[in-house]
Design a protein around this motif. Sequence first.
Motif, PDB file in Angstrom:
ATOM      1  N   UNK A 105       9.135  -6.565 -10.054  1.00  0.00           N
ATOM      2  CA  UNK A 105       9.894  -7.233  -8.992  1.00  0.00           C
ATOM      3  C   UNK A 105       9.906  -8.747  -9.156  1.00  0.00           C
ATOM      4  N   UNK A 106       8.848  -9.309  -9.705  1.00  0.00           N
ATOM      5  CA  UNK A 106       8.762 -10.762  -9.850  1.00  0.00           C
ATOM      6  C   UNK A 106       9.783 -11.302 -10.846  1.00  0.00           C
ATOM      7  N   UNK A 107       9.952 -10.626 -11.959  1.00  0.00           N
ATOM      8  CA  UNK A 107      10.802 -11.164 -13.033  1.00  0.00           C
ATOM      9  C   UNK A 107      12.249 -11.348 -12.582  1.00  0.00           C
ATOM     10  N   UNK A 134       0.820  -1.212   0.000  1.00  0.00           N
ATOM     11  CA  UNK A 134       0.000   0.000   0.000  1.00  0.00           C
ATOM     12  C   UNK A 134       0.855   1.264   0.000  1.00  0.00           C
ATOM     13  N   UNK A 135       1.863   1.312   0.853  1.00  0.00           N
ATOM     14  CA  UNK A 135       2.724   2.501   0.899  1.00  0.00           C
ATOM     15  C   UNK A 135       3.533   2.649  -0.389  1.00  0.00           C
ATOM     16  N   UNK A 136       3.918   1.513  -0.991  1.00  0.00           N
ATOM     17  CA  UNK A 136       4.659   1.585  -2.258  1.00  0.00           C
ATOM     18  C   UNK A 136       3.791   2.142  -3.372  1.00  0.00           C
ATOM     19  N   UNK A 137       2.511   1.792  -3.374  1.00  0.00           N
ATOM     20  CA  UNK A 137       1.599   2.323  -4.388  1.00  0.00           C
ATOM     21  C   UNK A 137       1.460   3.834  -4.240  1.00  0.00           C
ATOM     22  N   UNK A 196       0.126  -3.254  -9.933  1.00  0.00           N
ATOM     23  CA  UNK A 196       0.439  -4.373 -10.826  1.00  0.00           C
ATOM     24  C   UNK A 196       1.828  -4.210 -11.446  1.00  0.00           C
ATOM     25  N   UNK A 197       2.162  -2.995 -11.883  1.00  0.00           N
ATOM     26  CA  UNK A 197       3.459  -2.774 -12.528  1.00  0.00           C
ATOM     27  C   UNK A 197       4.610  -3.022 -11.550  1.00  0.00           C
TER      28      UNK A 197
END
Length: 563
Positions: A335-337, A304-307, A329-330
């Motif tokens: 971060x996932x890749x 939430x804070x990152x958004x 989502x972005x």
Amino acid sequence: MDAAHGIESLAAGDGRHHLTRSLGPALLISVGYIDLGKWVAMLDAGARFGYDLVLLVLFFNFAAVLYQYMCTCIGMVTGKNLAQISRQEYSRFICVGLGVQAALSLFTSELTMIAGIAVGFNLLFDHNDLISSLIFACVVINLLPYLLSPGKMAGTLNACIAGFTILCFVLGLLISQPEIPLHVNVMFPKLSGESAYSLMALLGANIIVHNFYVHSSVVQVQGRSHVVTLRTLFHDHLFSILFTFTGVFLVNYVLMSSAAVESSHNTIVTFHDAVELMNQIFTSPMAPLVLLAILLFSSHIISLTSVLASHAVTESFFGVNLSLTVHHVVLKILAMIPTIYCAKVAGSEGIYQLLILCPVIQAMLLPSSVIPVFRVASSRSIMGNYRISLYVEIFAFLAFLLMLFTNIIFVAEVLFGDSTWTNNLKGYTECPVVIPHTVIVLVSSAAIAFALFVAVIPLKSASSEAETQELSMHSHREALDTSHHREDTSLEYVAHEEIQRYSTDVIPRDSLKSYEKSALEHTDSSETTAESDNGTQQSTPYPATIPEDDPLTSSNLKGSKSC
């Protein structure tokens, strides 16, 4: 996302519960310091160097309190977040640089969050497949913000989750470590080339760049409150920040001291060594379950804070206005890749090196990112009567020097040192290389150069204020010169008039004296002539006659006297 909007509504609140309005944002911000990357950095530093770096961790924690407090002051006084003010006060080049650094901070935070949940899942279920654990972590952190967003109560619920997470973590550590040793060596830090890498990791674990933008963005609505004064809000926010960050420091100290005692100063080389050390510290059989729960709740709050930070940074620095869902989502996809790729190539050891390296990258971004904070907070043209005091400004500048000095030591050691971690980065050992040595050198050197560049560039408002003062001084100087010239001209005119008046008074007096003298001489000559006539004509029976005054002469004399 209702959960992200709920944080802003929580900060707005009502005037009857202004302490809750300050404690809620502080709890949400402090949860960002509770993730596996920060814990691993503390454990590694405690295992390698014992208590040598504890005092510096205290200094870093104090610097985090100081800068978070200044961010709250900026947001409430100006009604804008730090990114918006930086866009107004700096050039386009500097704003892009600050935006890139904030994006890197968000990226590293997301990386450690995903990797931490995957490691916690492996510890709880004794699962060795790291790829499946990472996929589980990615799914969970994407769904939690939508599951824990009950409409209007989202802000209050998230604040309660943040407080519960911090409380569980602190109490869990205190229960598992009933005897916390305190040594005198804590007061005497020892620095060396070997400790430079751990020192950078500790710096990045205690101060997070994008939290500056989050805190100022959340509290900016409180400046319009008519129920409580800004001074009261300042005190409440300072108390809340001190309260929450004291808990963060307590957690860090317990982790470092426990690692120092349990490891007997043995170096943590592999991921297996770190897991074994954590098992020695958390002896309770419920520890893995509590650890995973803490990681899940903290990842929800961090998301939430990152958004909010991503929205403020992209809109102000890059002029891109996206919805909060798109930001969420972005960030997760970016971060996932690399996390899955690192786990696929280097395995668990690569994930461990990634967890240590992310706080180091955070520390590289700090010197240039804190400059706008104390520049804006100390500006009278922006903050007015609410600018920070001289003592706070001095402490903020000393904290900046500490960050810059730490980065310079790190770069010097990377370039010219021969320590163990330097050889690991260069690929001379069996440890996997997550980021090439050349990339680290370029990023760290560019970060220091950018920090020095931002340090010598003043704010636009400060430059315009200096120009205004210079123009006012110049106009005042011209006015003084004009008044002096007028005074000199008037004095010359008065002196000229006095000279003319004096000449007018002197000339008639001199002519009058000369005329009176000639008239007297004429009278004497007339009397002498009369006496001589009497002497020749004594027999003549005519009476003596007195000559009458000449009318012309009388009138001339009277006119002269009147003049």
